[in-house]
Motif scaffolding. Structure first.
Motif, short mmCIF file in Angstrom:
data_model
loop_
_atom_site.label_atom_id
_atom_site.label_comp_id
_atom_site.label_asym_id
_atom_site.label_seq_id
_atom_site.Cartn_x
_atom_site.Cartn_y
_atom_site.Cartn_z
N TRP A 86 0.99 -1.23 -0.35
CA TRP A 86 0.29 -0.09 0.17
C TRP A 86 0.93 1.57 -0.29
N ILE A 87 0.71 1.55 -1.34
CA ILE A 87 1.57 3.29 -1.12
C ILE A 87 0.34 4.80 -0.43
N VAL A 88 0.62 4.88 0.58
CA VAL A 88 -0.44 6.21 0.77
C VAL A 88 0.09 7.51 1.49
N PRO A 89 -0.63 8.20 0.97
CA PRO A 89 -0.03 9.75 0.82
C PRO A 89 -0.77 9.58 2.10
N LEU A 90 0.32 10.63 3.13
CA LEU A 90 -0.06 10.97 4.79
C LEU A 90 -1.69 11.54 4.57
N ARG A 91 -1.98 12.88 3.92
CA ARG A 91 -2.40 13.65 3.99
C ARG A 91 -4.18 13.03 4.40
N HIS A 92 -4.32 11.46 3.84
CA HIS A 92 -5.43 11.24 3.68
C HIS A 92 -5.73 9.89 4.97
N VAL A 93 -4.81 10.46 5.21
CA VAL A 93 -4.28 8.71 7.02
C VAL A 93 -5.63 10.11 7.69
N VAL A 94 -6.78 8.87 8.51
CA VAL A 94 -7.36 9.04 9.13
C VAL A 94 -7.20 9.38 10.48
N ALA A 95 -6.26 8.11 10.81
CA ALA A 95 -5.25 7.88 11.74
C ALA A 95 -4.57 6.55 12.67
N VAL A 96 -3.76 6.34 12.95
CA VAL A 96 -2.57 4.82 13.33
C VAL A 96 -2.57 4.15 14.37
N HIS A 97 -2.89 3.07 13.80
CA HIS A 97 -2.71 2.54 15.17
C HIS A 97 -1.29 2.29 15.34
N GLY A 98 -0.83 1.50 16.34
CA GLY A 98 0.57 0.47 16.47
C GLY A 98 1.85 1.69 15.88
N ALA A 99 1.62 2.43 16.41
CA ALA A 99 3.32 3.57 15.78
C ALA A 99 3.91 3.93 17.09
N SER A 100 4.96 4.26 17.01
CA SER A 100 5.94 4.55 18.31
C SER A 100 5.65 5.07 19.03
N SER A 101 6.51 5.39 19.96
CA SER A 101 5.81 6.54 21.04
C SER A 101 7.08 7.39 20.72
N ARG A 102 8.27 7.20 19.62
CA ARG A 102 8.96 8.40 19.68
C ARG A 102 9.25 8.58 18.02
N SER A 103 10.31 9.77 17.78
CA SER A 103 9.76 10.07 16.69
C SER A 103 11.45 10.34 16.07
N VAL A 104 11.87 10.65 14.66
CA VAL A 104 13.12 10.49 14.32
C VAL A 104 12.46 11.78 13.26
N PRO A 105 13.45 13.26 13.97
CA PRO A 105 13.70 14.16 13.10
C PRO A 105 14.04 14.26 11.75
N GLU A 106 13.54 15.13 11.00
CA GLU A 106 13.34 14.92 9.38
C GLU A 106 15.13 15.15 9.43
N VAL A 107 15.97 15.69 10.00
CA VAL A 107 17.29 15.77 9.76
C VAL A 107 18.08 15.00 9.95
N ALA A 108 17.31 14.00 10.62
CA ALA A 108 18.14 12.58 11.07
C ALA A 108 17.86 11.09 9.10
N TRP A 109 16.96 11.82 8.60
CA TRP A 109 16.74 10.75 7.66
C TRP A 109 17.83 11.13 6.91
N SER A 110 17.25 9.46 5.93
CA SER A 110 19.27 9.63 4.71
C SER A 110 18.14 10.03 3.80
N PRO A 111 18.59 10.23 2.49
CA PRO A 111 18.48 10.63 0.98
C PRO A 111 17.57 9.86 0.71
N VAL A 112 17.86 8.74 0.90
CA VAL A 112 16.25 8.02 0.83
C VAL A 112 15.16 8.28 1.27
N ASP A 113 15.36 8.26 2.60
CA ASP A 113 14.37 8.33 3.02
C ASP A 113 13.17 9.66 2.52
N ARG A 114 13.50 10.93 2.12
CA ARG A 114 12.98 11.67 1.08
C ARG A 114 12.47 11.85 0.68
#
Length: 185
Positions: A86-114
């Motif tokens: 499933w490729i899902v644009p985030l703007r249409h996500v209504v709710a997320v279940h099971g996500a981590s309580s942490r976050s990874v800031p975008e400055v730590a993302w690799s170029p592939v993640d961008r």
């Protein structure tokens, strides 16, 4: 008790009160900073911390989709497993279940993640895989993504022989795309 002892006792008391006030002010400031810092956390950064885990996404007109969170981009994510992706644009996500309580800031993302949603759709196009496009109005179209443009994709829909628009390409603006479901053939 001498006046010197009384004076030192008064200074000790005043010092204790000042320390207590400073500590209370510091705790309030730290709480304000934590709230302000969390205000900059994005859904994509929370999902990035959940990559590799099982999540469930609620989508309009599609319902709940679930799978392993394979990839996350700035504005999209890819769930895999159970013979379909499933490729899902985030703007249409209504709710997320099971996500981590942490976050990874975008400055730590690799170029592939961008990589953008367009990059994910181009890869789907290059593979020639059959897919189902789920749209914001609840409609869906099965076919193959043929070309990916700046703000829309071109799909060659599976149509029944003799249909009026048989063979005509379907143009889908990204704004109307809720999810792309690709299936193993």
């Amino acid at each position: 008790m001498s006046w010197e002892h009384e004076l030192f006792a008064l200074f000790d008391d005043l010092e204790g009160q000042a320390a207590a006030l400073w500590e209370a002010d510091r705790e309030a400031e730290l709480a304000d900073r934590a709230r302000a810092e969390y205000a900059s956390v994005t859904l994509a950064s929370r999902l990035m911390a959940s990559r590799g885990g099982e999540v469930r996404l609620d989508l309009p007109h599609v319902g709940r989709v679930e799978g392993r969170l394979e990839r996350v981009g700035e504005s999209w994510c890819l769930l895999g497993g159970r013979g379909q992706d499933w490729i899902v644009p985030l703007r249409h996500v209504v709710a997320v279940h099971g996500a981590s309580s942490r976050s990874v800031p975008e400055v730590a993302w690799s170029p592939v993640d961008r990589l953008s949603l367009r990059a994910a759709l181009r890869r789907l196009s290059e593979s020639g895989s059959r897919c189902v496009l789920h749209l914001a109005d609840g409609a869906w179209h099965a076919g193959r993504v043929e070309r990916v443009a700046d703000d829309f994709l071109e799909c060659r829909p599976d149509v029944e022989p003799g249909a009026v628009d048989a063979g005509a390409p379907l143009l889908v603006p990204y704004a109307g795309l809720v999810a792309v479901q690709s299936r193993e053939e």
